[in-house]
Design an enzyme around this catalytic site. Structure first.
Site, PDB file in Angstrom:
ATOM      1  CG  ASP A  85      62.398  23.247  -5.985  1.00 40.28           C
ATOM      2  OD1 ASP A  85      62.189  22.466  -5.044  1.00 40.28           O
ATOM      3  OD2 ASP A  85      62.045  22.983  -7.155  1.00 40.28           O
ATOM      4  CB  THR A 123      55.728  24.355  -6.640  1.00 47.23           C
ATOM      5  OG1 THR A 123      55.532  24.489  -5.227  1.00 47.23           O
ATOM      6  CG2 THR A 123      55.500  25.704  -7.317  1.00 47.23           C
ATOM      7  CG  HIS A 136      62.795  22.615 -10.897  1.00 45.36           C
ATOM      8  ND1 HIS A 136      63.023  22.330 -12.232  1.00 45.36           N
ATOM      9  CD2 HIS A 136      63.692  21.886 -10.192  1.00 45.36           C
ATOM     10  CE1 HIS A 136      64.021  21.468 -12.324  1.00 45.36           C
ATOM     11  NE2 HIS A 136      64.448  21.180 -11.100  1.00 45.36           N
TER      12      HIS A 136
END
Length: 305
Positions: free
Chosen positions: A13, A123, A240
């Site tokens: 992701d 992230t 996400h």
């Protein structure tokens, strides 16, 4: 143009988040800083460079960062992202991946240079940011915005019933960052689980038949297969990290609530992110509690591959 740095542990992701950021015409991606997390740091660094290469964005620099949590160890099982971090598409890394500058030093340098004009989207485990704050605490008041994919304030975790992965991997680092006074938007599982990529979406990439779309379909299908085993009720895989990029660029995608957030370090609730009602300061963290998932997904697919 919005000046942005992505701090990543690439990660499937994360790869999608890099692709989204690169594709957005209003974003100037100054660099990608990497750390361990979903794979060791050398894999994250290699993977990030590969994604940029596939996207034709090799002019964006990638910096190698933290190798491990501040006080803990990190073990890898490859169940969700593969042992190489990208769904077993690239294989092992042979030897250390060189970097012209350490990621932490790059973050500090860029915050000093761009100040309020800079957005950092993190992230990954927050070790790089925590190390930067420890080395130069004054940057907390200089940076424009920090958008963090992490936490689970009003929803169960995805590693334990309390904790989300990026937070629990290095909870001490997360605590440093979330208590720093930085202007943070916390994009947690409360909203990211509502943004789902499906097998049909990945098939559309595969059907395009380009080298980039085929590569993205391949590692995304690995992610989808992992989700189907671990979270079958979701009917897809959560975007996400791309959502964090989306929120950085389009803040009105989400509804937020200002809170002071603390990270639990007790063994029975390690990594839990909860509101700190005892901190005698005005909240500097905006916690995302609702998302316009349809609008975000439409924009994501309009830009990526």
């Amino acid at each position: 143009m919005q000046k942005m740095i992505l701090d990543v542990d690439t990660g499937i992701d994360d790869a999608l988040a890099i692709a989204y950021a690169v594709s957005l015409p209003t974003v100037e991606l100054l660099g990608v800083t990497t750390t361990y997390g979903m794979a060791p740091v050398d894999y994250s660094c290699r993977n990030s460079r590969k994604i940029l290469e596939v996207l034709g964005a090799t002019g964006i620099p990638v910096y190698r960062g933290s190798e491990k949590p501040l006080k803990r160890t990190r073990e890898y099982n490859g169940k969700i992202h593969g042992t190489d971090g990208l769904g077993e598409t690239l294989g092992p890394v042979e030897g250390p991946v060189p970097s012209s500058q350490h990621a932490v030093d790059f973050l500090i340098e860029q915050i000093y240079e761009h100040k309020k004009d800079l957005t950092i989207v993190a992230t990954a485990p927050l070790t790089n940011l925590a190390a930067a704050l420890t080395k130069a605490p004054e940057i907390a008041g200089l940076v424009g915005k920090v958008v963090i994919m992490g936490g689970a304030v009003m929803t169960p975790g995805n590693v334990t019933k309390f904790a989300e992965a990026n937070i629990i991997i290095d909870p001490e680092a997360a605590g440093i960052v979330l208590e720093s006074g930085m202007p943070i938007t916390l994009v947690g599982l409360d909203v990211t689980r509502k943004t789902l990529l499906t097998k049909a979406d990945a098939q559309q990439w595969r059907d395009k038949g380009t080298p980039a779309s085929t590569f993205f379909a391949q590692f995304t299908e690995f992610y989808l297969d992992a989700y189907s085993k671990l979270h079958p009720y979701l009917k897809g895989c959560a975007l996400h990290d791309p959502l964090a990029v989306g929120v950085a660029v389009y803040p009105d995608l989400v509804r937020t609530v200002p809170m002071n957030i603390k990270v639990d370090l007790e063994d029975n609730a390690l990594g839990r992110t909860t509101e700190d009602l005892y901190r005698a300061t005005e909240p500097t963290t905006l916690v995302c509690v609702q998302v316009d998932a349809e609008r975000f997904m439409k924009d994501f697919f309009a830009h990526v591959i």
